[in-house]
Design an enzyme around this catalytic site. Sequence first.
Site, PDB file in Angstrom:
ATOM      1  NE  ARG A  42      39.882  29.644  41.261  1.00 50.94           N
ATOM      2  CZ  ARG A  42      40.507  30.735  41.352  1.00 50.94           C
ATOM      3  NH1 ARG A  42      40.016  31.839  41.690  1.00 50.94           N
ATOM      4  NH2 ARG A  42      41.850  30.778  41.260  1.00 50.94           N
ATOM      5  CG  ASP A 144      42.932  38.205  51.521  1.00 49.88           C
ATOM      6  OD1 ASP A 144      44.027  38.010  51.292  1.00 49.88           O
ATOM      7  OD2 ASP A 144      41.714  38.090  50.803  1.00 49.88           O
TER       8      ASP A 144
END
Length: 273
Positions: A42, A144
């Site tokens: 990532r 979120d």
Amino acid sequence: MAALHFKQPEVSSKAYKLIREFIYNEAGIDLGETKQMLVSSRLSKRLRYHQLDSFDQYANLLINNQGIERKIAIDLLTTNETYFFREAEHFAALKKLVLDNHPAEQKFRLWSAASSSGEEAYSIAMVLDDYFGVSGKWEIFGSDINSLVIEKAKKGLYQCLRIDAIPPNFLRNYCLKGRGEYEGFLLIDKKLKHNTHFSEINLTKPLPDVGMFDVIFLRNVLIYFDAKTKENIIRSLISKLRPKGLLFIGHSESLKSMDLPIDLIGPTTYQKR
Ligand SMILES: C[S@@+](CC[C@H](N)C(=O)[O-])C[C@H]1O[C@@H](n2cnc3c(N)ncnc32)[C@H](O)[C@@H]1O
């Protein structure tokens, strides 16, 4: 021409410890002992961006950074998988347990509290618009921690992947089929977007004033938290539920052994006392 191959540097145990602490302190996400590969895949693009040779250098940059790099790392380290009508039983339960008993004069309010890119919120919006019809007395709030998924949710434009679970009449009524450069995409209809709003919220921090809700969906996010974080988040969300309001969690999640003012009334379905 041969493809360019970037060899991902390994994440040393020191760098892993710092990055693990960073994401735990920032987002409550508990990576555990063995997610070095995930961190490497990532975040290695951030090493290339900053022209760094090692994760030790990147970890130091990250923890000393007070600005945008922290946000970028949080966005990259969260897992945002979602799709329309995921865990479909909850949508049927919503109708059976809540909507039929909802007082007609009161606006129905629902929070998708880790909404990712919005597929969950818009699935619920289809159910609500279909149920309430022209009265339009409903509102969905999606939130979120990840700013990128919130931007995507606001656009409501999705690739036509994993859309099989959308009932055909909802697909016809609420999803516009893309043409030309938007071939292969669907756009959520304006009438759903009108009543569906999104905002960035970190559930581990004190919640902003979002009002009170009849129902909260908190699905497939508790798995990333340890017991203490989980309990704190659930308590603060319960404080935003109206009396007798419902909380839905993901099918693989559990609130066992927590002493909370809610009762289990169905599979992964809780009601505020
Ligand atoms: C796997 S997705 C679940 C999406 C949707 N609820 C579903 O069930 O399909 C989990 C989401 O939780 C978000 N998340 C993780 N930690 C968070 C936090 N501390 N506060 C708010 N959202 C968080 C992630 O960014 C991610 O989009």
